[in-house]
Design an enzyme around this catalytic site. Structure first.
Site, mmCIF file in Angstrom:
data_model
loop_
_atom_site.group_PDB
_atom_site.id
_atom_site.type_symbol
_atom_site.label_atom_id
_atom_site.label_comp_id
_atom_site.label_asym_id
_atom_site.label_seq_id
_atom_site.Cartn_x
_atom_site.Cartn_y
_atom_site.Cartn_z
ATOM 1 N N GLU A 36 0.818 -1.210 0.000
ATOM 2 C CA GLU A 36 0.000 0.000 0.000
ATOM 3 C C GLU A 36 0.851 1.259 0.000
ATOM 4 O O GLU A 36 0.480 2.268 -0.604
ATOM 5 C CB GLU A 36 -0.953 0.000 1.193
ATOM 6 C CG GLU A 36 -2.038 -1.079 1.116
ATOM 7 C CD GLU A 36 -2.919 -0.949 -0.120
ATOM 8 O OE1 GLU A 36 -2.941 0.125 -0.754
ATOM 9 O OE2 GLU A 36 -3.579 -1.947 -0.462
ATOM 10 N N GLN A 41 0.106 6.759 -5.285
ATOM 11 C CA GLN A 41 0.393 7.535 -6.497
ATOM 12 C C GLN A 41 1.255 6.751 -7.484
ATOM 13 O O GLN A 41 2.045 7.333 -8.234
ATOM 14 C CB GLN A 41 1.091 8.849 -6.126
ATOM 15 C CG GLN A 41 0.222 9.754 -5.286
ATOM 16 C CD GLN A 41 -0.951 10.286 -6.075
ATOM 17 O OE1 GLN A 41 -0.801 11.193 -6.880
ATOM 18 N NE2 GLN A 41 -2.128 9.728 -5.848
ATOM 19 N N TYR A 119 -6.125 6.693 3.778
ATOM 20 C CA TYR A 119 -6.264 5.636 2.775
ATOM 21 C C TYR A 119 -5.546 4.364 3.220
ATOM 22 O O TYR A 119 -6.114 3.270 3.237
ATOM 23 C CB TYR A 119 -5.729 6.060 1.386
ATOM 24 C CG TYR A 119 -5.540 4.842 0.535
ATOM 25 C CD1 TYR A 119 -6.625 4.249 -0.084
ATOM 26 C CD2 TYR A 119 -4.308 4.188 0.466
ATOM 27 C CE1 TYR A 119 -6.493 3.065 -0.783
ATOM 28 C CE2 TYR A 119 -4.162 2.999 -0.220
ATOM 29 C CZ TYR A 119 -5.258 2.443 -0.848
ATOM 30 O OH TYR A 119 -5.131 1.263 -1.509
ATOM 31 N N ASP A 137 -9.511 6.114 -2.854
ATOM 32 C CA ASP A 137 -8.331 6.483 -3.635
ATOM 33 C C ASP A 137 -8.805 7.061 -4.970
ATOM 34 O O ASP A 137 -9.989 7.313 -5.157
ATOM 35 C CB ASP A 137 -7.437 5.258 -3.851
ATOM 36 C CG ASP A 137 -8.027 4.321 -4.889
ATOM 37 O OD1 ASP A 137 -9.271 4.257 -4.987
ATOM 38 O OD2 ASP A 137 -7.251 3.661 -5.602
#
Length: 364
Positions: A36, A41, A119, A137
DNA sequence: AAAACGGGGAG
DNA sequence: CTCCCAGTTTT
């Protein structure tokens, strides 16, 4: 469509269509956490080889906690957003020191870890520990803004909070981790930014954007500012022992913890040799002479672009003394591979190493 | 609320 | 070229 229908259609689709990933269905909280962080990004295809290599080097939280930061950054080299690696390393040490080496399984504890925001906390808690926290996300924003026909700016906090509430409302009680992954998988493979494959979408029936033919205009995003372009002069300084001078960037700077050839921004009225001489004098208190141009290259960062002009230099006077408490080092060309460099500087080291191997051109 | 923070791939 | 990516931290 009811929430129960939404869940069963989505989960059935996921069970049939999910991609294979090395951290998926492994049940190891450390690997799920690591994945994760790497996926922040960053696309799955880009992160996957890094994940494999990272796990080979650091198979457990304990192994990572015991490592040197420089080694961790070397494994991370090329993946970008290097604060992720520094924060992950520090967080692993906190897990060992304060949580008995086990990844925390509660919101209050896991959010104490550097680099773990809302997140990542939701992702790890749901996927590794089957807790009911909904992730939001970029994929979830796109899927749910289309599904619900949300046309407010998704860059705004208020809109994201609204989408979080929708996700909280929809998430499966029985399979929260799979539900989260399914929604993201759908966004990554079906409900894509352009040309979504609505014909294959299990949620088509309830999708407002599909029914109103607005999939191409949702989600709405305000325009980003255009990035400034800077001209950078850098010096590749060599000494009599055929070593080159490299400098360590401070931890709190951009590209912190990575090495580079010293240099800086061109000022108005300066030639690039002027820039290199001035920067090396200001930063390292040395005087150099310019031997010849070495390489010119373009590189884009997230919020600006640069053209980098590198010059081979010779140390004229002075012993390098970094003024901003950054470390410097003289190293042989074939040692360049051992240090973590950002991408733009890596292009310089690659050319240096190639020329060095061929014994050509590099002679002063 | 806005900006900083990498690098790669798609259109 | 612009946009986007399984976001977080700092200002």
């Amino acid at each position: 469509m009811t929430n129960t229908e939404f869940q069963s259609r989505l989960l059935n689709w996921y069970d049939q269509n999910k991609r294979s990933m090395p951290w998926r269905d492994c049940g190891d909280p450390y690997k799920i956490w690591l994945s994760e962080i790497m996926l922040q990004q960053t696309r799955v295809d880009q992160a996957t080889p890094y994940f494999e290599r990272f796990v080979d080097h650091y198979p457990s939280v304990n192994a990572l906690a015991e490592a040197d930061q420089q080694d961790v950054l070397k494994v991370w080299e090329g993946l970008g957003y290097y604060s992720r690696a520094r924060n992950l390393h520090a967080a692993a040490q906190l897990v060992v020191d304060d949580f008995d080496g086990r990844v925390p399984d509660s919101w209050d504890d896991i959010t104490k870890l550097k680099g773990v925001g809302p997140y990542t906390a939701s992702a790890v808690l749901s996927i590794a520990f089957q807790k009911k926290y909904a992730v939001v996300d970029g994929n979830v924003i796109r899927v749910l803004s289309r599904y619900h026909g949300i046309d407010e700016d998704v860059r705004s906090t208020k809109t994201k909070n609204g989408i979080q509430e929708h996700a909280d409302e929809l998430i499966s009680e029985e399979r929260p981790g799979d539900f989260n992954q399914a929604l993201m998988e759908l966004g990554a493979t079906i409900c894509t930014p352009s040309n979504p494959d609505c014909g294959s979408c299990p949620l088509q029936d309830g999708c407002v954007a599909y029914k109103t033919a607005r999939t191409e205009e949702l989600p709405y995003k305000s325009k980003k500012k255009k990035r400034p372009h800077h001209q950078i002069g850098v010096g590749i300084v060599r000494n009599q022992k055929d070593q080159v001078l490299i400098a360590l960037r401070p931890d709190d700077a951009m590209l912190g913890g990575l090495w580079e050839f010293p240099g800086g921004k061109q000022e108005s009225g300066e030639t690039f040799p002027d820039t290199v001489k001035r920067e090396l004098h200001e930063e390292l208190d040395i005087t150099v002479s310019i031997i010849k141009p070495f390489m010119k290259l373009d590189h884009a960062y997230s919020h600006f672009k640069i053209t980098l002009h590198a010059y081979l230099c010779e140390l004229e006077e002075g012993k390098p003394e970094p003024r901003t408490s950054q470390e410097i080092r003289w190293i042989a060309i074939d040692e360049l591979t051992e240090y973590p460099f950002p991408k733009a500087n890596r292009r310089l080291t690659e050319k240096l190493m190639n020329l060095n191997k061929g014994q050509q051109e590099l002679e002063i």
